[in-house]
Motif scaffolding. Sequence first.
Motif, PDB file in Angstrom:
ATOM      1  N   GLY A  80      -3.810  -5.303 -13.120  1.00 30.95           N
ATOM      2  CA  GLY A  80      -3.399  -6.674 -13.404  1.00 30.95           C
ATOM      3  C   GLY A  80      -1.916  -6.911 -13.206  1.00 30.95           C
ATOM      4  N   ASP A  81      -1.184  -5.948 -12.620  1.00 24.99           N
ATOM      5  CA  ASP A  81       0.239  -6.180 -12.345  1.00 24.99           C
ATOM      6  C   ASP A  81       0.423  -7.232 -11.266  1.00 24.99           C
ATOM      7  N   SER A  82      -0.472  -7.202 -10.279  1.00 25.08           N
ATOM      8  CA  SER A  82      -0.438  -8.235  -9.241  1.00 25.08           C
ATOM      9  C   SER A  82      -1.701  -9.069  -9.393  1.00 25.08           C
ATOM     10  N   ALA A  83      -1.718 -10.194  -8.683  1.00 27.59           N
ATOM     11  CA  ALA A  83      -2.903 -11.051  -8.746  1.00 27.59           C
ATOM     12  C   ALA A  83      -4.068 -10.353  -8.058  1.00 27.59           C
ATOM     13  N   PHE A  84      -5.276 -10.718  -8.488  1.00 26.66           N
ATOM     14  CA  PHE A  84      -6.460 -10.129  -7.887  1.00 26.66           C
ATOM     15  C   PHE A  84      -6.526 -10.457  -6.394  1.00 26.66           C
ATOM     16  N   SER A  85      -6.095 -11.670  -6.030  1.00 28.52           N
ATOM     17  CA  SER A  85      -6.135 -12.067  -4.619  1.00 28.52           C
ATOM     18  C   SER A  85      -5.223 -11.177  -3.787  1.00 28.52           C
ATOM     19  N   THR A  93      -6.617  -5.869   4.370  1.00 29.32           N
ATOM     20  CA  THR A  93      -5.637  -5.575   5.423  1.00 29.32           C
ATOM     21  C   THR A  93      -5.760  -4.128   5.880  1.00 29.32           C
ATOM     22  N   ASN A  94      -5.844  -3.222   4.911  1.00 29.15           N
ATOM     23  CA  ASN A  94      -5.928  -1.794   5.262  1.00 29.15           C
ATOM     24  C   ASN A  94      -7.202  -1.489   6.029  1.00 29.15           C
ATOM     25  N   LEU A  95      -8.307  -2.089   5.605  1.00 31.75           N
ATOM     26  CA  LEU A  95      -9.580  -1.829   6.297  1.00 31.75           C
ATOM     27  C   LEU A  95      -9.570  -2.412   7.706  1.00 31.75           C
ATOM     28  N   CYS A  96      -9.005  -3.598   7.858  1.00 30.58           N
ATOM     29  CA  CYS A  96      -8.948  -4.223   9.196  1.00 30.58           C
ATOM     30  C   CYS A  96      -8.086  -3.391  10.134  1.00 30.58           C
ATOM     31  N   ILE A  97      -6.971  -2.906   9.628  1.00 27.29           N
ATOM     32  CA  ILE A  97      -6.077  -2.104  10.468  1.00 27.29           C
ATOM     33  C   ILE A  97      -6.784  -0.804  10.868  1.00 27.29           C
ATOM     34  N   ASP A  98      -7.524  -0.208   9.936  1.00 25.49           N
ATOM     35  CA  ASP A  98      -8.288   1.001  10.275  1.00 25.49           C
ATOM     36  C   ASP A  98      -9.300   0.711  11.386  1.00 25.49           C
ATOM     37  N   LYS A  99      -9.981  -0.426  11.271  1.00 22.68           N
ATOM     38  CA  LYS A  99     -10.979  -0.782  12.291  1.00 22.68           C
ATOM     39  C   LYS A  99     -10.308  -0.990  13.646  1.00 22.68           C
ATOM     40  N   ILE A 179       1.335  -8.625  -0.648  1.00 25.96           N
ATOM     41  CA  ILE A 179       0.162  -7.990  -0.037  1.00 25.96           C
ATOM     42  C   ILE A 179       0.599  -6.810   0.807  1.00 25.96           C
ATOM     43  N   LEU A 180       1.646  -7.038   1.610  1.00 26.79           N
ATOM     44  CA  LEU A 180       2.082  -6.002   2.549  1.00 26.79           C
ATOM     45  C   LEU A 180       3.085  -5.039   1.928  1.00 26.79           C
ATOM     46  N   LYS A 181       3.483  -5.319   0.676  1.00 23.31           N
ATOM     47  CA  LYS A 181       4.447  -4.461  -0.028  1.00 23.31           C
ATOM     48  C   LYS A 181       5.726  -4.288   0.787  1.00 23.31           C
ATOM     49  N   CYS A 182       6.264  -5.413   1.252  1.00 19.49           N
ATOM     50  CA  CYS A 182       7.535  -5.357   1.970  1.00 19.49           C
ATOM     51  C   CYS A 182       8.372  -6.559   1.532  1.00 19.49           C
ATOM     52  N   PRO A 183       9.672  -6.531   1.796  1.00 18.99           N
ATOM     53  CA  PRO A 183      10.514  -7.649   1.359  1.00 18.99           C
ATOM     54  C   PRO A 183      10.170  -8.947   2.095  1.00 18.99           C
TER      55      PRO A 183
ATOM     56  N   SER B  95       2.833   0.797 -13.796  1.00 22.40           N
ATOM     57  CA  SER B  95       2.889   0.210 -12.462  1.00 22.40           C
ATOM     58  C   SER B  95       3.770   1.086 -11.603  1.00 22.40           C
ATOM     59  N   SER B  96       4.039   0.620 -10.444  1.00 22.16           N
ATOM     60  CA  SER B  96       4.914   1.389  -9.571  1.00 22.16           C
ATOM     61  C   SER B  96       6.342   0.890  -9.629  1.00 22.16           C
TER      62      SER B  96
END
Lengths: 210, 182
Positions: A80-85, A93-99, A179-183, B95-96
């Motif tokens: 619950g630190d980030s939103a569920f969305s 995103t990770n699954l699509c990139i793997d595909k 989502i992408l964990k970037c700035p 958390s991280s």
Amino acid sequence: MLTMAYPEVCEPGEEEFNSDAWLVGRALENDIAAFEQLVERYQGKIVGYAARMLNDAEEAEDVAQEVFIKAYRSLSSFRGDSAFSTWIYRIATNLCIDKMRKRKRRPQQAYSLDEPLDKDEDKGSREIPDESGEPNLNIEKEELRQQVRLVMAEMPEKMRTVLVLCDMQGLPYEHIAKILKCPIGTVKSRLFHARADLGRRLRPYMSGAQ
Amino acid sequence: MMKLNETNILDYLDDRLCKKDCADMEEALERSQNKASDVDDARLAMQALHALASEEPVTVSEDFWPRLREKLPEQTPRNAFSQVASVFSGMLWPSSSKWAISARVAIVVAVLGMVSLWFGPQRTVTPSSAITTSEKAFISRSMQRHADYVNTPPTVNSLPLPVGDAGSPDHNREPADDGYIP
């Protein structure tokens, strides 16, 4: 115990009741109906996202199913630190990139529009219905859309991801950054260059379609 | 003057600039043909993508949930122990964030410190020498004198050892007046 796990949900008020966090809490208590609500809330977005990323509507549903299965299995790790969305988009995103990476390793199977649907019965070729009264404009628009798909398929994954998330899914920059964990600056930079590159390659097709 | 950076250009494309900033941006773009071309290309791309998204909407099949339901694994009922464990694990590993990472490092260091104190090598106390070098010399001289005295036959003129001498059998005894010669 639900209160301790999700302290921000003491007593579900009107706003908190049926929120994503509340539904996650219920799903963790083995309430499958709560998870079904979450799926119904996000299935359209995730299927659409996968379809844009993979350029394949059929495969998009399979990938979306994998996303929700993975989310269901990892639900206990969602703190619950980030939103569920944000969390579900990150899995998608990770699954699509793997595909996409697996596809690059496999040779593409091309489908011919002139080839019969069923070779044994020889039913005839595929037909694309023309629902507009302006066939020339339709063809130009279809060519433009085809070119958009082609250019996006050739783009690096990172640039393609921000384009789809921003310009097709309509997500704000801050959400994309989470989502992408970037700035946010990185998101904006990738987006700017992706748009400029796409626009440059589409310019010869745009003048005819407009 | 408006800077032609990516952030400002994106805000301009998203119509998020005020009128004044918008005018400044257009003025700056007039002075830089390259950037103006990039902005035009970006706008073109946005239009094409929005058109693609609206003209080809993606629909979800009606049996999406039933198919998914069949594939979902059976969840084991959570007992009280697993619920408490998940709560405490949430507290320990929240958390991280930087604070969480620092907390984890501090906990690990504290645990390692306690383990090293408990199971570390015991301090061995090396007993300091109780006897100094000069004392050792005195003792060896005394022992030598005693040995010489014992080995030397008594003579007439030999005098008894003083009472205080450690080699004397009358050590710790009051001197007697009876003329006893050991």
